[in-house]
Design an enzyme around this catalytic site. Sequence first.
Site, PDB file in Angstrom:
ATOM      1  N   GLU A  84      25.212  40.442  28.812  1.00  0.00           N
ATOM      2  CA  GLU A  84      26.481  40.827  28.160  1.00  0.00           C
ATOM      3  C   GLU A  84      27.008  42.173  28.856  1.00  0.00           C
ATOM      4  O   GLU A  84      28.387  42.221  28.960  1.00  0.00           O
ATOM      5  CB  GLU A  84      26.219  41.086  26.615  1.00  0.00           C
ATOM      6  CG  GLU A  84      25.944  39.645  26.072  1.00  0.00           C
ATOM      7  CD  GLU A  84      25.513  39.948  24.643  1.00  0.00           C
ATOM      8  OE1 GLU A  84      25.701  40.913  24.058  1.00  0.00           O
ATOM      9  OE2 GLU A  84      25.492  38.817  23.702  1.00  0.00           O
ATOM     10  N   GLU A 132      27.455  38.071  38.657  1.00  0.00           N
ATOM     11  CA  GLU A 132      27.419  38.030  37.324  1.00  0.00           C
ATOM     12  C   GLU A 132      27.797  36.645  36.753  1.00  0.00           C
ATOM     13  O   GLU A 132      27.967  36.749  35.426  1.00  0.00           O
ATOM     14  CB  GLU A 132      28.055  39.167  36.825  1.00  0.00           C
ATOM     15  CG  GLU A 132      27.809  40.504  37.151  1.00  0.00           C
ATOM     16  CD  GLU A 132      26.173  40.971  36.499  1.00  0.00           C
ATOM     17  OE1 GLU A 132      26.014  40.156  35.617  1.00  0.00           O
ATOM     18  OE2 GLU A 132      25.494  41.845  36.988  1.00  0.00           O
ATOM     19  N   GLN A 190      51.679  39.269  47.958  1.00  0.00           N
ATOM     20  CA  GLN A 190      53.033  38.577  48.301  1.00  0.00           C
ATOM     21  C   GLN A 190      54.139  39.340  48.018  1.00  0.00           C
ATOM     22  O   GLN A 190      54.928  39.683  48.914  1.00  0.00           O
ATOM     23  CB  GLN A 190      53.077  37.288  46.978  1.00  0.00           C
ATOM     24  CG  GLN A 190      54.259  36.369  47.078  1.00  0.00           C
ATOM     25  CD  GLN A 190      54.024  35.609  48.576  1.00  0.00           C
ATOM     26  OE1 GLN A 190      52.724  35.516  48.794  1.00  0.00           O
ATOM     27  NE2 GLN A 190      55.057  35.156  48.994  1.00  0.00           N
ATOM     28  N   ILE A 191      53.999  40.482  46.931  1.00  0.00           N
ATOM     29  CA  ILE A 191      54.912  41.388  47.110  1.00  0.00           C
ATOM     30  C   ILE A 191      55.180  42.481  48.168  1.00  0.00           C
ATOM     31  O   ILE A 191      56.341  42.714  48.473  1.00  0.00           O
ATOM     32  CB  ILE A 191      54.604  42.235  45.697  1.00  0.00           C
ATOM     33  CG1 ILE A 191      54.850  41.337  44.446  1.00  0.00           C
ATOM     34  CG2 ILE A 191      55.667  43.519  45.597  1.00  0.00           C
ATOM     35  CD1 ILE A 191      54.462  42.183  43.016  1.00  0.00           C
ATOM     36  N   GLY A 209      54.966  41.208  51.289  1.00  0.00           N
ATOM     37  CA  GLY A 209      55.097  40.447  52.259  1.00  0.00           C
ATOM     38  C   GLY A 209      54.190  40.380  53.315  1.00  0.00           C
ATOM     39  O   GLY A 209      53.080  40.467  53.262  1.00  0.00           O
ATOM     40  N   ARG A 255      60.350  50.090  49.653  1.00  0.00           N
ATOM     41  CA  ARG A 255      60.914  49.074  50.725  1.00  0.00           C
ATOM     42  C   ARG A 255      62.105  48.500  50.091  1.00  0.00           C
ATOM     43  O   ARG A 255      62.343  48.150  49.121  1.00  0.00           O
ATOM     44  CB  ARG A 255      59.983  47.756  50.263  1.00  0.00           C
ATOM     45  CG  ARG A 255      60.295  46.601  51.012  1.00  0.00           C
ATOM     46  CD  ARG A 255      60.153  46.718  52.614  1.00  0.00           C
ATOM     47  NE  ARG A 255      60.234  45.325  53.219  1.00  0.00           N
ATOM     48  CZ  ARG A 255      60.497  45.332  54.788  1.00  0.00           C
ATOM     49  NH1 ARG A 255      60.849  46.536  55.620  1.00  0.00           N
ATOM     50  NH2 ARG A 255      60.661  44.110  55.128  1.00  0.00           N
ATOM     51  N   GLU A 305      32.730  28.907  36.890  1.00  0.00           N
ATOM     52  CA  GLU A 305      32.311  28.030  36.220  1.00  0.00           C
ATOM     53  C   GLU A 305      31.055  27.884  35.357  1.00  0.00           C
ATOM     54  O   GLU A 305      31.139  27.264  34.515  1.00  0.00           O
ATOM     55  CB  GLU A 305      31.720  26.889  37.487  1.00  0.00           C
ATOM     56  CG  GLU A 305      32.994  26.450  38.266  1.00  0.00           C
ATOM     57  CD  GLU A 305      33.563  27.606  39.305  1.00  0.00           C
ATOM     58  OE1 GLU A 305      34.642  27.319  39.710  1.00  0.00           O
ATOM     59  OE2 GLU A 305      32.734  28.895  39.470  1.00  0.00           O
ATOM     60  N   THR A 347      21.858  43.587  46.869  1.00  0.00           N
ATOM     61  CA  THR A 347      22.568  44.541  47.259  1.00  0.00           C
ATOM     62  C   THR A 347      22.284  45.925  47.262  1.00  0.00           C
ATOM     63  O   THR A 347      21.707  46.162  45.942  1.00  0.00           O
ATOM     64  CB  THR A 347      24.279  44.341  46.584  1.00  0.00           C
ATOM     65  OG1 THR A 347      24.687  43.185  46.886  1.00  0.00           O
ATOM     66  CG2 THR A 347      25.005  45.601  47.059  1.00  0.00           C
TER      67      THR A 347
END
Length: 395
Positions: free
Chosen positions: A253, A376, A349-350, A352, A281, A380, A164
């Site tokens: 770190e 970074e 989700q809030i 919608g 809303r 996993e 990048t």
Amino acid sequence: MTHKPAARDDVPVYLTPERLAIRDLAREFTAKEVLPVADRLDPERGDIPDGLRQKMADIGFFGIMIGEEHGGLGLGVFEYCLVAEELARGWLSVSGLLARGNGMGGGFTDEQEARLLPRVARGEWLGAYALSEAEAGSDVANISCRAVRDGDEWVVNGTKMWCTYADQADYLVLFARTDPHRDPDKPHRGISAFLVEKERGVFPPGITGNPVRKIGYFGWQTWELSFDDFRIPASALLGEEGKGFYLAVSGLEVGRAHTAARAIGLARAALEDSIAYVKTREQFGRPIGEFQYLRFQIAKMAADIEAARQLMYSVATAIDSGRRCSLEAAMCKLVATEMAERVTSQGIQIHGGAGYTTDFRVERHWRDARLTRIFEGTSEIQMRIISDELLGRID
């Protein structure tokens, strides 16, 4: 009866007036300079403007961790993470640009530091890493890009991935294998690092690049680079020949604390945008912020963000004190980035159906938060580090 939250002026002792000042400076800068640019350019995948980069330089953001003797602010990882969280709240890419100054001087000689770090602090000389490859991501020791000595030069052949800012950078930190005899028991040996100075905006002869087609992290290009008999002077070697692996992992770190701070900034953006949305809303004749389920979701989002932030503060403090904290840094990166994807998804989700459009910023926060679980060191990899520390390594 509507309850108005009481104003709070109490702050933890570690948030000193100086730290609050730099945090508030970054917060104001983000609201005024970063958010409007992100709202305009992210939908069209435009690049971070030079003007915004210069404004960051004028404030001193590229020299947060550079010593005052080299023109920097001489501050620590704690302050670096404070600024990173604020910038990420506006646009993840801008908080990443922060790292193209701070922390890029590892392996420099005293002469190079004296000559180059003042330019870095002024934002005149920013860098990019050419480290990962198609078969060498978290497995840095598997690097196959080769550098062969030819008189007073090194000749480089191979490819690099996920570079990048490689086009706009003023230099690359390139990692290549200089020992053709790879030790199967110690494959990290024989990797060297090189300082490749270049013109901003172009690749030098011998390097070509193809932009990676990303689903987010807009504002700058991420590249696949090809090196074809690319020549650099022998003096470009950073540190000791064959010891580049240690340079590559020396800043993990700090990098993981920085990534955690950026993830927290994204999550906070989703939280703040969601709070604003539920107040305006209306459904069933009332603001949706009056429905208990959504109120509890907001509460959970806020608590998760603060828990990750306090862990990040702890890790930043440990790094600044000189204490090794690879275990805690892995935990911090894991907790913050997993939280960020979860919280930004809840923000959608809030909202919608509106959240699944580009009319609201929350979809940008969600797209970018997904990436923090990958770079970074993936989640996993962090869990492997943590479990190896607790249970012992498995060969």
